[in-house]
Enzyme design. Structure first.
Site, PDB file in Angstrom:
ATOM      1  N   SER A 127      13.220  -2.470  48.792  1.00 53.98           N
ATOM      2  CA  SER A 127      13.424  -1.364  47.850  1.00 53.98           C
ATOM      3  C   SER A 127      12.526  -1.567  46.633  1.00 53.98           C
ATOM      4  O   SER A 127      12.041  -2.683  46.393  1.00 53.98           O
ATOM      5  CB  SER A 127      14.891  -1.352  47.400  1.00 53.98           C
ATOM      6  OG  SER A 127      15.088  -0.456  46.335  1.00 53.98           O
TER       7      SER A 127
ATOM      8  N   TYR B 211      23.095  -4.372  43.596  1.00 56.28           N
ATOM      9  CA  TYR B 211      22.172  -3.846  44.626  1.00 56.28           C
ATOM     10  C   TYR B 211      20.796  -4.468  44.426  1.00 56.28           C
ATOM     11  O   TYR B 211      20.137  -4.893  45.381  1.00 56.28           O
ATOM     12  CB  TYR B 211      22.115  -2.319  44.499  1.00 56.28           C
ATOM     13  CG  TYR B 211      21.146  -1.628  45.447  1.00 56.28           C
ATOM     14  CD1 TYR B 211      21.540  -1.280  46.740  1.00 56.28           C
ATOM     15  CD2 TYR B 211      19.848  -1.313  45.048  1.00 56.28           C
ATOM     16  CE1 TYR B 211      20.646  -0.636  47.606  1.00 56.28           C
ATOM     17  CE2 TYR B 211      18.962  -0.678  45.909  1.00 56.28           C
ATOM     18  CZ  TYR B 211      19.371  -0.332  47.187  1.00 56.28           C
ATOM     19  OH  TYR B 211      18.493   0.295  48.043  1.00 56.28           O
TER      20      TYR B 211
HETATM   21  P1  NAP Z   1      22.185   6.229  54.069  1.00 56.67           P
HETATM   22  O1  NAP Z   1      21.695   7.621  54.259  1.00 56.67           O
HETATM   23  O2  NAP Z   1      23.457   6.007  53.319  1.00 56.67           O
HETATM   24  O3  NAP Z   1      22.281   5.557  55.520  1.00 56.67           O
HETATM   25  C1  NAP Z   1      22.766   4.232  55.643  1.00 56.67           C
HETATM   26  C2  NAP Z   1      23.013   3.966  57.118  1.00 56.67           C
HETATM   27  O4  NAP Z   1      23.515   2.629  57.249  1.00 56.67           O
HETATM   28  C3  NAP Z   1      24.052   4.880  57.738  1.00 56.67           C
HETATM   29  O5  NAP Z   1      23.635   5.217  59.045  1.00 56.67           O
HETATM   30  C4  NAP Z   1      25.304   4.015  57.793  1.00 56.67           C
HETATM   31  O6  NAP Z   1      26.139   4.443  58.844  1.00 56.67           O
HETATM   32  C5  NAP Z   1      24.693   2.638  58.047  1.00 56.67           C
HETATM   33  N1  NAP Z   1      25.522   1.508  57.671  1.00 56.67           N
HETATM   34  C6  NAP Z   1      26.073   1.272  56.461  1.00 56.67           C
HETATM   35  N2  NAP Z   1      26.778   0.122  56.499  1.00 56.67           N
HETATM   36  C7  NAP Z   1      26.639  -0.373  57.760  1.00 56.67           C
HETATM   37  C8  NAP Z   1      27.124  -1.524  58.418  1.00 56.67           C
HETATM   38  N3  NAP Z   1      27.903  -2.414  57.777  1.00 56.67           N
HETATM   39  N4  NAP Z   1      26.796  -1.727  59.717  1.00 56.67           N
HETATM   40  C9  NAP Z   1      26.012  -0.829  60.380  1.00 56.67           C
HETATM   41  N5  NAP Z   1      25.530   0.286  59.804  1.00 56.67           N
HETATM   42  C10 NAP Z   1      25.847   0.502  58.509  1.00 56.67           C
HETATM   43  O7  NAP Z   1      21.093   5.328  53.323  1.00 56.67           O
HETATM   44  P2  NAP Z   1      19.493   5.461  53.230  1.00 56.67           P
HETATM   45  O8  NAP Z   1      19.156   6.057  51.934  1.00 56.67           O
HETATM   46  O9  NAP Z   1      18.942   6.045  54.477  1.00 56.67           O
HETATM   47  O10 NAP Z   1      19.129   3.916  53.110  1.00 56.67           O
HETATM   48  C11 NAP Z   1      18.721   3.146  54.218  1.00 56.67           C
HETATM   49  C12 NAP Z   1      18.151   1.820  53.688  1.00 56.67           C
HETATM   50  O11 NAP Z   1      17.057   2.093  52.825  1.00 56.67           O
HETATM   51  C13 NAP Z   1      19.142   0.990  52.881  1.00 56.67           C
HETATM   52  O12 NAP Z   1      18.934  -0.391  53.144  1.00 56.67           O
HETATM   53  C14 NAP Z   1      18.771   1.298  51.448  1.00 56.67           C
HETATM   54  O13 NAP Z   1      19.125   0.273  50.565  1.00 56.67           O
HETATM   55  C15 NAP Z   1      17.265   1.432  51.592  1.00 56.67           C
HETATM   56  N6  NAP Z   1      16.594   2.199  50.541  1.00 56.67           N
HETATM   57  C16 NAP Z   1      16.873   3.520  50.365  1.00 56.67           C
HETATM   58  C17 NAP Z   1      16.180   4.236  49.385  1.00 56.67           C
HETATM   59  C18 NAP Z   1      16.371   5.707  49.165  1.00 56.67           C
HETATM   60  O14 NAP Z   1      15.708   6.262  48.283  1.00 56.67           O
HETATM   61  N7  NAP Z   1      17.234   6.375  49.901  1.00 56.67           N
HETATM   62  C19 NAP Z   1      15.246   3.562  48.581  1.00 56.67           C
HETATM   63  C20 NAP Z   1      15.007   2.218  48.778  1.00 56.67           C
HETATM   64  C21 NAP Z   1      15.684   1.541  49.771  1.00 56.67           C
HETATM   65  P3  NAP Z   1      27.759   4.272  58.865  1.00 56.67           P
HETATM   66  O15 NAP Z   1      28.219   4.443  57.445  1.00 56.67           O
HETATM   67  O16 NAP Z   1      28.192   5.349  59.795  1.00 56.67           O
HETATM   68  O17 NAP Z   1      27.983   2.895  59.395  1.00 56.67           O
END
Ligand code: NAP
Length: 254
Positions: free
Chosen positions: A145, A158
């Site tokens: 991130s 985080y």
């Molecule tokens: P998101 O839309 O909330 O999706 C997160 C996914 O992870 C969901 O499919 C969720 O499904 C799954 N998940 C959560 N806890 C889990 C667990 N214990 N075991 C298995 N699956 C799990 O988040 P996102 O924004 O796409 O983020 C994805 C990654 O990118 C994360 O690591 C986040 O920190 C990183 N990131 C995101 C951004 C951004 O701008 N969005 C920026 C930098 C980094 P369920 O809840 O159904 O299990």
């Protein structure tokens, strides 16, 4: 040269791939010929994502497990390896967010964040790497991130987890590159996903972000695919331990 980005027939597991960034990355790998394995905690959502792939004519597999549960992780990965085939690409993407001033941050949320964002990466990578090491090859990509480098108010825990994922990526490279594995990271900037809904819904934050980012906008999740395909494909065959920022320039600018 035109084939160096192809992933034909390679089994790719992306954790947390029923929505958001994980789903975009898995779809992008599938478009280059990889066979997608969908993971999240909810079997119905995993099955729905598999069905959506199959409706596009892409054979896909489900591996629902909680990345924080060591036995579930090992059982899920061993079942895929035994019944489907070798996992050649793993993206550790599952992650959560929780926002609160640090002085009031609930301890149980601190533990949830560490369990999911860093222990989940350790457990999943270890379970898959044990198979990859025997085969002498494998690609692991850890989703880091902007917060692997920079803090923001209200998300200190985080930030701690994402800094740890960056350095665990370096540690995995240091221990596993000698077995033919490549372990790299992608550090996304700000993308509109459910994880960021509170920020997306806040016009003041959006205005601040657009002004703060040299590219002057949010990212689209599809814009992360190129980095993932590069790091998952032969095109990156001597890239190891690197974290590739895909952030519109936010981490190189004050
Ligand atoms: P998101 O839309 O909330 O999706 C997160 C996914 O992870 C969901 O499919 C969720 O499904 C799954 N998940 C959560 N806890 C889990 C667990 N214990 N075991 C298995 N699956 C799990 O988040 P996102 O924004 O796409 O983020 C994805 C990654 O990118 C994360 O690591 C986040 O920190 C990183 N990131 C995101 C951004 C951004 O701008 N969005 C920026 C930098 C980094 P369920 O809840 O159904 O299990």
């Amino acid at each position: 040269m035109s084939d160096i980005f192809r992933l034909d027939g390679k089994l790719a597991l992306v954790t947390g791939s029923s929505q958001g960034i994980g789903h975009a990355l898995l779809s992008g790998l599938a478009a280059q010929g990889a066979i997608p394995v969908v993971n999240n905690r909810n079997a119905e959502r995993t099955a729905a994502a598999v069905k959506a792939f199959e409706e596009q004519g892409i054979k896909a597999y489900a591996a629902p497990f909680d990345v924080t549960d060591k036995h579930a992780v090992e059982d899920g990965i061993n079942a895929i390896e035994e019944t489907v085939g070798p996992i050649e690409i793993l993206i550790n993407n599952a992650g959560i967010q929780y926002r609160s001033p640090l002085e009031d941050f609930p301890e149980e949320q601190w533990h949830r964040l560490l369990d999911t964002n860093i222990t989940g990466v350790f457990l999943t990578a270890q379970a898959v790497a044990r198979h990859m090491i025997k085969r002498g090859s494998g690609k692991i990509i850890n989703i880091c991130s902007v917060q692997s480098e920079l803090a923001r108010p209200g998300i200190a825990p985080y930030t701690a987890t994402k800094g740890a994922v960056r350095n665990l990526t370096r540690g995995m490279c240091t221990d596993w590159a000698k077995y033919g594995l490549q372990i790299n990271g992608i550090a996304p900037g700000y993308f509109k996903t459910p994880l960021n809904q509170a920020l997306v819904d806040n016009p003041e934050f959006s205005a601040w972000l657009e002004n703060r980012t040299p590219a002057r906008r949010w990212g689209n999740v599809e814009e992360l695919v190129g980095a993932a395909v590069f790091l998952a494909s032969p095109a990156s065959s001597f890239v190891n331990g690197h974290v590739l920022a895909v952030d519109g320039g936010i981490t190189v600018s004050v």
